[in-house]
Scaffold this motif. Structure first.
Motif, PDB file in Angstrom:
ATOM      1  N   ALA A 166       0.943  -1.321   0.007  1.00  0.00           N
ATOM      2  CA  ALA A 166      -0.158   0.084  -0.071  1.00  0.00           C
ATOM      3  C   ALA A 166       0.747   1.273  -0.048  1.00  0.00           C
ATOM      4  O   ALA A 166       0.487   1.932  -0.570  1.00  0.00           O
ATOM      5  N   LEU A 167       1.956   1.086   0.613  1.00  0.00           N
ATOM      6  CA  LEU A 167       2.805   2.348   0.744  1.00  0.00           C
ATOM      7  C   LEU A 167       3.547   2.541  -0.556  1.00  0.00           C
ATOM      8  O   LEU A 167       3.444   3.888  -0.960  1.00  0.00           O
ATOM      9  N   LEU A 168       3.850   1.657  -1.366  1.00  0.00           N
ATOM     10  CA  LEU A 168       4.557   1.877  -2.609  1.00  0.00           C
ATOM     11  C   LEU A 168       3.450   2.186  -3.699  1.00  0.00           C
ATOM     12  O   LEU A 168       3.787   3.083  -4.462  1.00  0.00           O
ATOM     13  N   GLU A 169       2.090   1.856  -3.503  1.00  0.00           N
ATOM     14  CA  GLU A 169       1.200   2.344  -4.458  1.00  0.00           C
ATOM     15  C   GLU A 169       0.870   3.759  -4.027  1.00  0.00           C
ATOM     16  O   GLU A 169       0.557   4.579  -5.148  1.00  0.00           O
ATOM     17  N   SER A 170       0.996   4.168  -2.874  1.00  0.00           N
ATOM     18  CA  SER A 170       0.585   5.488  -2.485  1.00  0.00           C
ATOM     19  C   SER A 170       1.601   6.595  -3.110  1.00  0.00           C
ATOM     20  O   SER A 170       1.369   7.707  -3.316  1.00  0.00           O
ATOM     21  N   ILE A 171       3.028   6.100  -3.487  1.00  0.00           N
ATOM     22  CA  ILE A 171       4.004   6.795  -4.062  1.00  0.00           C
ATOM     23  C   ILE A 171       3.778   7.025  -5.717  1.00  0.00           C
ATOM     24  O   ILE A 171       4.574   7.585  -6.401  1.00  0.00           O
ATOM     25  N   GLY A 172       2.734   6.194  -6.082  1.00  0.00           N
ATOM     26  CA  GLY A 172       2.555   6.117  -7.664  1.00  0.00           C
ATOM     27  C   GLY A 172       2.961   4.860  -8.408  1.00  0.00           C
ATOM     28  O   GLY A 172       3.048   4.758  -9.553  1.00  0.00           O
ATOM     29  N   SER A 173       3.659   3.921  -7.801  1.00  0.00           N
ATOM     30  CA  SER A 173       4.147   3.040  -8.339  1.00  0.00           C
ATOM     31  C   SER A 173       3.077   1.877  -8.895  1.00  0.00           C
ATOM     32  O   SER A 173       2.008   1.808  -8.392  1.00  0.00           O
ATOM     33  N   GLU A 174       3.101   1.560 -10.082  1.00  0.00           N
ATOM     34  CA  GLU A 174       2.147   0.761 -10.857  1.00  0.00           C
ATOM     35  C   GLU A 174       2.297  -0.521 -10.746  1.00  0.00           C
ATOM     36  O   GLU A 174       1.546  -1.609 -10.251  1.00  0.00           O
ATOM     37  N   ASP A 175       3.485  -1.205 -10.759  1.00  0.00           N
ATOM     38  CA  ASP A 175       3.912  -2.637 -10.719  1.00  0.00           C
ATOM     39  C   ASP A 175       4.372  -2.875  -9.288  1.00  0.00           C
ATOM     40  O   ASP A 175       5.697  -2.502  -8.986  1.00  0.00           O
ATOM     41  N   VAL A 176       3.523  -3.478  -8.756  1.00  0.00           N
ATOM     42  CA  VAL A 176       3.871  -3.684  -7.263  1.00  0.00           C
ATOM     43  C   VAL A 176       4.367  -5.117  -7.031  1.00  0.00           C
ATOM     44  O   VAL A 176       4.719  -5.442  -5.930  1.00  0.00           O
ATOM     45  N   GLU A 177       4.551  -5.735  -8.191  1.00  0.00           N
ATOM     46  CA  GLU A 177       4.815  -7.371  -7.936  1.00  0.00           C
ATOM     47  C   GLU A 177       6.416  -7.569  -7.473  1.00  0.00           C
ATOM     48  O   GLU A 177       6.673  -8.426  -7.151  1.00  0.00           O
ATOM     49  N   TYR A 178       7.058  -6.569  -7.640  1.00  0.00           N
ATOM     50  CA  TYR A 178       8.477  -6.574  -7.668  1.00  0.00           C
ATOM     51  C   TYR A 178       9.217  -5.532  -6.722  1.00  0.00           C
ATOM     52  O   TYR A 178       8.727  -4.364  -6.636  1.00  0.00           O
ATOM     53  N   ALA A 179      10.419  -5.698  -6.634  1.00  0.00           N
ATOM     54  CA  ALA A 179      11.238  -4.845  -5.591  1.00  0.00           C
ATOM     55  C   ALA A 179      11.431  -3.513  -6.432  1.00  0.00           C
ATOM     56  O   ALA A 179      11.600  -3.591  -7.526  1.00  0.00           O
ATOM     57  N   HIS A 180      11.303  -2.421  -5.589  1.00  0.00           N
ATOM     58  CA  HIS A 180      11.596  -1.054  -6.166  1.00  0.00           C
ATOM     59  C   HIS A 180      12.559  -0.332  -5.329  1.00  0.00           C
ATOM     60  O   HIS A 180      12.737  -0.445  -4.080  1.00  0.00           O
ATOM     61  N   LEU A 181      13.416   0.533  -5.981  1.00  0.00           N
ATOM     62  CA  LEU A 181      14.354   1.368  -5.372  1.00  0.00           C
ATOM     63  C   LEU A 181      14.139   2.773  -5.899  1.00  0.00           C
ATOM     64  O   LEU A 181      14.240   2.966  -7.114  1.00  0.00           O
ATOM     65  N   TYR A 182      13.979   3.751  -5.126  1.00  0.00           N
ATOM     66  CA  TYR A 182      13.602   5.377  -5.661  1.00  0.00           C
ATOM     67  C   TYR A 182      14.702   6.171  -4.784  1.00  0.00           C
ATOM     68  O   TYR A 182      15.428   5.692  -3.894  1.00  0.00           O
ATOM     69  N   PHE A 183      15.333   7.189  -5.780  1.00  0.00           N
ATOM     70  CA  PHE A 183      16.397   8.038  -5.090  1.00  0.00           C
ATOM     71  C   PHE A 183      15.515   9.418  -5.035  1.00  0.00           C
ATOM     72  O   PHE A 183      15.045   9.948  -6.152  1.00  0.00           O
ATOM     73  N   PHE A 184      15.342   9.641  -3.704  1.00  0.00           N
ATOM     74  CA  PHE A 184      14.663  11.037  -3.456  1.00  0.00           C
ATOM     75  C   PHE A 184      15.641  12.246  -3.386  1.00  0.00           C
ATOM     76  O   PHE A 184      16.573  12.269  -2.671  1.00  0.00           O
ATOM     77  N   HIS A 185      15.493  13.129  -4.353  1.00  0.00           N
ATOM     78  CA  HIS A 185      16.552  14.268  -4.430  1.00  0.00           C
ATOM     79  C   HIS A 185      15.959  15.272  -3.324  1.00  0.00           C
ATOM     80  O   HIS A 185      15.390  16.404  -3.883  1.00  0.00           O
ATOM     81  N   CYS A 186      16.099  14.995  -2.262  1.00  0.00           N
ATOM     82  CA  CYS A 186      15.857  16.276  -1.179  1.00  0.00           C
ATOM     83  C   CYS A 186      16.768  17.195  -0.832  1.00  0.00           C
ATOM     84  O   CYS A 186      16.377  18.281  -0.341  1.00  0.00           O
ATOM     85  N   LYS A 187      18.100  17.006  -0.874  1.00  0.00           N
ATOM     86  CA  LYS A 187      18.997  18.049  -0.753  1.00  0.00           C
ATOM     87  C   LYS A 187      18.873  19.207  -1.560  1.00  0.00           C
ATOM     88  O   LYS A 187      19.242  20.381  -1.048  1.00  0.00           O
ATOM     89  N   LEU A 188      18.555  19.117  -2.608  1.00  0.00           N
ATOM     90  CA  LEU A 188      18.294  20.384  -3.378  1.00  0.00           C
ATOM     91  C   LEU A 188      17.043  21.215  -3.129  1.00  0.00           C
ATOM     92  O   LEU A 188      16.703  22.300  -3.649  1.00  0.00           O
TER      93      LEU A 188
END
Length: 819
Positions: free
Chosen positions: A196-218
């Motif tokens: 549910a958390l993965l879906e809430s950030i907009g990922s459509e394919d939830v069957e596999y592992a995901h890794l995101y880089f959040f560019h927060c420093k800028l």
């Protein structure tokens, strides 16, 4: 895609890579409690398994723990097996002989204890240990609010690496933990296992592992959301390292030299370069375009702004984009692309071609014909050390096949020892043998067609796996159900009796309809079918018998044609010939007149009668409803369906309003793929529940019931009338395409036999004992003790397919091992 040589050439300093350079594997030290605690050092981590005595239950765990010694030592973590002896008493030595635990210490301080069932393999061991040690570097979260709080706290300060894995302890989790061990002080790692958390950030394919880089420093404005870049490669240690490398590289670089001579870290990592050609008059606009392209291609390619005015090299006047591939010696391409999407598409399409070409170059054995079974192969590889009780089934050979199946009623599994689906189904087949142990008269047998292709060919078996039932005096019956334990068990249990059952009295007929006659089979067939015929209806009875024989193993059928059959037909208001359908779960008996007595028509009537009026659609039962060739009226629900909605739809079913549709519902919690289906229909996704009409068989239109209207009978009838009148607009039209496997089936036996005929007669041993089909391929198929020679081409075909077992499971680590 990067070759092992290219990665080595870059000179990656990632500490994990040292694993692949070590020439030997350190063995697991065995210590007494006193000796072990004397070796602990302040600040040093140590994993210890306390064991009283070795047993079959602990041998597999010890084998995996031994494999974990080397990777854990690379992180400065020692591993030991502590033998609990009577002379020394330790509180970590429990009373239970086999159910011991592993303990993680830091110095003399106990950090965590692990039940051994959570450390099921080397990946789980490494992942759990690092997860425990990195509790400050890796934050585990379960909801969107926690993620937003972390993101807000780090805006303008540090970047985030957010990852989703399906479970703790799997290879993807280990890869994230290894990356966190190296980069945990530079980036904030955040981990979740919540779909549910993965879906809430907009990922459509939830069957596999995901890794995101959040560019927060800028991000300096706290109201602004951090940019997010998805890593599109599988989550492996090497891929994560390469991805982070690209995130550290400059977003955009300005150059004023020949593109052919330019080199950046992207080229070194095997990624192409995109030059946006600029001139002084349009510099500001070109730079904005280049930055936009750079964000879109982040992690896929390097983007540079090429200043045409300062160049000594001539570039075609109309060219505005230069594309440079990662391969050496390939000339650059000068392109005219006036749209950002065209630039993105050109890069992605060319990257895709490069990946395919590399795969083709690496496939030295032939085409990859098992692409559709890659996940199955990975599962087989993961379970390769699971010991199956194969002794519960009889292994057949060329010499024993006929004698065995003729001497007793038998179930035969035809499989190939090198094929992933066969090996996966073999586990289900053995599970059936376990359930039937001591209770069934059927003999469960198996034959490996990779060894005995002649036998399988004579039995008309060319694809695997196939299950056939052999009974004396009857033709063999092929099992055509799902490749799972429950469906196969149902097929075998329902075949204990002959079909159709010959009912000889009214009393016996009533017992049959009530479920008392075969009450031990009711759990496998919720509907019993009784055919009613007068004694003179010989042709109709023969057709019904043929239909019952065709349906055996799937539904209980019986026949009654005695002189007093009119008593039954009158009681149940059925004019002869007729069918009585006893629905045992509902306690109902309904009659169906037989306007046609052809066997095929009877089969169709019974098959349709087994379908529910408003079923929950699942992956398993969808084909049964899809074959009706009617538009699907689907109610999508996030859980059980609302009783009011169900009542409204069932009312319309009974009133014949929905005869031209297949009404059904889909529970997104039980069948998560439904969420992906909805995203293909809606943008954005409306709130649930959603009622959708999908006309797959003619036109592909999808219509949505208005979400602002209540799902009640009156509204549904009005909506259906508008649909019929053509007054409703579709929300999407699905493309017309065939639904079929990615690749055709292959007749492997004919390929092998054809190769054999070209190279001479095949020699086989008189009797080859298969002691363990999970053993190494070399031990299984190249037994030196066997007087067996096979043509080189035959062995090549077998190896070609066997190699696909491990192709997907080992793909992510293949290059690393080459180093």
């Amino acid at each position: 895609m990067f070759s092992g040589f290219n990665v080595f050439r870059v000179g990656i300093s990632f500490v994990i890579m040292c694993i692949f350079y070590m020439p030997t594997v350190n063995s697991l030290p065995e210590l007494s409690p006193q000796k072990y605690f004397s070796t602990l050092q302040p600040g040093k981590a140590s994993l210890a398994y306390f064991c009283q005595a070795d047993s079959p239950r602990t041998s597999v765990f010890l084998e995996e723990l031994n494999e974990a010694v080397r990777p854990l030592q690379d992180y400065g973590i020692s591993v030991a097996k502590v033998n609990c002896v009577k002379e020394e008493i330790s509180r970590y030595c429990g009373k239970e002989k086999d159910l011991m635990k592993a303990y993680l210490f830091k110095g003399n301080i106990l950090l965590r204890e692990f039940p051994t069932d959570t450390l099921f393999d080397v990946n789980a061991i490494v992942a759990h240990v690092l997860f425990a040690l990195l509790f400050n570097e890796v934050k585990y979260i379960t909801n969107l609010e926690d993620l937003q709080n972390i993101e807000n706290a780090l805006k303008g300060k540090a970047n985030i690496i957010f990852s989703y894995v399906r479970a703790i302890g799997i290879p993807e989790h280990r890869a994230v933990m290894e990356a966190a061990f190296v980069y945990g002080t530079t980036y904030q790692f955040v981990l979740t296992t919540e779909i549910a958390l993965l879906e809430s950030i907009g990922s459509e394919d939830v069957e596999y592992a995901h890794l995101y880089f959040f560019h927060c420093k800028l991000v300096l404005d706290l109201t602004q959301q951090c940019r997010r870049t998805l890593m599109e490669q599988p989550l492996t240690t090497l891929n994560i390292h390469l991805f982070i490398k690209t995130m550290k590289a400059p977003l955009l670089t300005e150059v004023a030299e020949d593109p052919q001579q330019v080199s950046t870290v992207h080229l070194q990592l095997g990624l192409p370069l995109v030059f946006i050609v600029s001139q002084q008059a349009t510099y500001e606009a070109d730079r904005r375009t280049a930055e936009w392209v750079a964000w879109r291609l982040l992690g896929k390619a390097g983007v540079l702004l090429l200043l045409r005015d300062s160049l000594e090299v001539n570039i075609p006047q109309d060219a505005n984009v230069v594309f440079k591939r990662a391969e050496k010696g390939v000339p650059v391409e000068f392109l005219v692309l006036h749209d950002v999407d065209l630039i993105i598409s050109h890069v992605e399409n060319n990257m895709h071609i490069e990946e395919i070409q590399e795969d083709e170059d690496n496939d030295m054995e032939g085409p990859d014909i098992d692409v559709q079974d890659d996940e199955v192969a990975e599962t087989v590889f993961r379970d390769r050390k699971r010991k199956l009780p194969l002794e519960l089934t009889v292994e057949l050979t060329e010499e024993t096949f006929n004698a065995t199946v003729m001497a007793s009623d038998s179930i035969v599994l035809f499989y190939a020892g090198w094929q992933a689906v066969s090996m996966a189904f073999l586990q289900s087949y053995i599970d059936v043998a376990v359930k039937l142990k001591g209770t069934s008269t059927m003999l469960l047998t198996r034959i490996n067609c990779a060894d005995w292709s002649d036998v399988c060919t004579k039995q008309n078996v060319t694809e695997f796996p196939i299950v056939k039932m052999y009974k004396k005096g009857e033709n063999p019956v092929s099992y055509a159900g799902m490749l799972g334990t429950e469906d196969l068990l149902k097929f075998i249990q329902l075949n204990r009796i002959s079909y159709p059952v010959n009912i000889t009295s009214i009393q016996e007929a009533e017992e049959y309809l009530s479920g008392e006659l075969y009450k031990d089979l009711i759990s496998y067939s919720s509907v019993s079918v009784l055919g009613l015929f007068s004694p003179t209806m010989k042709t109709a009875k023969e057709d019904f018998s043929e239909a019952g024989n065709y349906l055996k193993g799937y539904v209980i059928t019986g026949i009654y044609s005695e002189e007093d059959v009119l008593l039954l037909s009158t009681k149940y208001a059925a004019s002869l010939p007729a069918l009585l359908l006893a629905r045992h779960t509902e306690g109902k008996i309904e009659s169906v007149p037989l306007a046609s007595t052809h066997a095929q028509d009877i089969v169709q009537i019974i098959t349709d009668a087994l379908l529910e009026m408003f079923p929950e659609i699942t992956v398993e039962n969808l084909p049964s409803y899809f074959r009706l060739q009617k538009p699907l009226l689907i109610l999508f629900s996030d859980g059980t369906v609302n009783p009011q909605y169900k009542k409204a739809i069932l009312t319309l079913v009974k009133q014949k309003y929905l005869d031209s549709f297949t009404p059904c519902w889909l529970n997104l919690k039980n069948t998560p793929v439904g969420r992906g289906i909805l995203r293909a229909y809606f943008d954005p996704l409306p709130p649930l529940p959603l009622l959708v009409l999908v006309n797959l068989h003619s036109g592909g239109q999808v219509f949505a019931f208005p979400s602002d209207q209540a799902i009640i009978e009156e509204n549904l009838v009005l909506w259906l009338k508008k649909l019929e009148a053509g007054l409703e607009n579709h929300i999407i039209i699905l493309p017309a395409q065939e639904w079929k496997p990615p690749l055709p089936a292959y007749d492997f036996l004919s390929m092998i036999d054809a190769a054999t005929s070209q190279h001479g007669t095949r020699k086989v041993p008189k009797c080859m004992k298969e002691t363990d089909v999970q053993e190494n391929d070399k031990e299984q198929h190249e037994d030196k003790s066997a007087v067996r020679k096979e043509p080189i081409e035959t062995l090549r075909i077998k190896h070609w397919n066997r190699s696909n077992w491990f192709k997907e499971a080992e793909k992510s680590f293949r290059r690393d091992k080459e180093l």
